[in-house]
Design an enzyme around this catalytic site. Sequence first.
Site, PDB file in Angstrom:
ATOM      1  CD  GLU A 199     -23.269 -24.974  29.147  1.00 25.92           C
ATOM      2  OE1 GLU A 199     -23.671 -25.357  30.269  1.00 25.92           O
ATOM      3  OE2 GLU A 199     -22.562 -23.964  28.966  1.00 25.92           O
TER       4      GLU A 199
ATOM      5  CE1 TYR B  27     -19.925 -30.722  32.117  1.00 28.59           C
ATOM      6  CE2 TYR B  27     -17.594 -31.108  32.579  1.00 28.59           C
ATOM      7  CZ  TYR B  27     -18.885 -30.851  33.024  1.00 28.59           C
ATOM      8  OH  TYR B  27     -19.125 -30.717  34.364  1.00 28.59           O
TER       9      TYR B  27
ATOM     10  CB  CYS C 124     -20.925 -21.712  20.437  1.00 24.97           C
ATOM     11  SG  CYS C 124     -19.412 -22.055  21.337  1.00 24.97           S
TER      12      CYS C 124
ATOM     13  CD  GLU D   6     -21.076 -17.415  19.038  1.00 25.09           C
ATOM     14  OE1 GLU D   6     -21.552 -18.378  19.667  1.00 25.09           O
ATOM     15  OE2 GLU D   6     -20.216 -16.663  19.512  1.00 25.09           O
TER      16      GLU D   6
ATOM     17  CB  CYS E  88     -15.163 -19.903  21.013  1.00 21.25           C
ATOM     18  SG  CYS E  88     -15.924 -21.103  19.908  1.00 21.25           S
TER      19      CYS E  88
ATOM     20  CB  CYS F  15     -17.969 -19.657  16.797  1.00 22.00           C
ATOM     21  SG  CYS F  15     -18.974 -20.793  17.770  1.00 22.00           S
TER      22      CYS F  15
HETATM   23  N1  THU Z   1     -20.278 -20.006  24.229  1.00 23.78           N
HETATM   24  C1  THU Z   1     -21.038 -19.602  23.168  1.00 23.78           C
HETATM   25  O1  THU Z   1     -22.169 -20.051  22.998  1.00 23.78           O
HETATM   26  N2  THU Z   1     -20.519 -18.720  22.307  1.00 23.78           N
HETATM   27  C2  THU Z   1     -19.328 -18.092  22.474  1.00 23.78           C
HETATM   28  O2  THU Z   1     -18.949 -17.307  21.629  1.00 23.78           O
HETATM   29  C3  THU Z   1     -18.500 -18.373  23.666  1.00 23.78           C
HETATM   30  C4  THU Z   1     -18.925 -19.546  24.469  1.00 23.78           C
HETATM   31  C5  THU Z   1     -20.859 -20.941  25.193  1.00 23.78           C
HETATM   32  C6  THU Z   1     -20.289 -22.321  25.213  1.00 23.78           C
HETATM   33  C7  THU Z   1     -20.657 -22.758  26.611  1.00 23.78           C
HETATM   34  O3  THU Z   1     -21.982 -23.251  26.603  1.00 23.78           O
HETATM   35  C8  THU Z   1     -20.629 -21.494  27.435  1.00 23.78           C
HETATM   36  O4  THU Z   1     -20.701 -20.430  26.494  1.00 23.78           O
HETATM   37  C9  THU Z   1     -19.405 -21.346  28.297  1.00 23.78           C
HETATM   38  O5  THU Z   1     -18.251 -21.522  27.560  1.00 23.78           O
END
Ligand code: THU
Length: 130
Positions: free
Chosen positions: A44, A48, A53, A55, A85, A88
């Site tokens: 992160e 923002y 992610c 994946e 998400c 991804c």
């Molecule tokens: N996030 C992932 O890394 N993978 C997912 O499949 C869902 C969301 C992360 C993004 C962010 O850093 C945190 O989870 C909250 O959304």
Amino acid sequence: MDVKVLIEKALEAKKNAYVPYSNFRVGACLLTEDDKIYTGCNIEIASYSPTICAERTAIFKAVSEGHRKIKAIAVVGDSNYTFPCGVCRQVMREFGKNVSIIIANSLDDYKIYTLDELLPNSFGPEDLEK
Ligand code: THU
């Protein structure tokens, strides 16, 4: 394919998650067509939107090292069965049309999906072939 190895490495990668804003950790581990393993965690950023992610971290690591076909990817997060998400899922579509997606809570508690189950009627590279 050893599902438990992928889950184990995803759990290990999750420890590296850099999540000062959400405090929500995710780890991923993928297997390429030629049986190479790549892991990733979510990262992160204070503004923002550059956040990535777990994946996509793993997939982009694999692709940047020349591996463009993914057979399987395991995902572990802080919620009960953390699903990838939408962004991804689309990235998986690009590099893993037949990928098995392992959504795990632990080594013994997981579900396996096809990409078509998670992203039905998808748009992909073939659509641009003319
Ligand atoms: N996030 C992932 O890394 N993978 C997912 O499949 C869902 C969301 C992360 C993004 C962010 O850093 C945190 O989870 C909250 O959304």
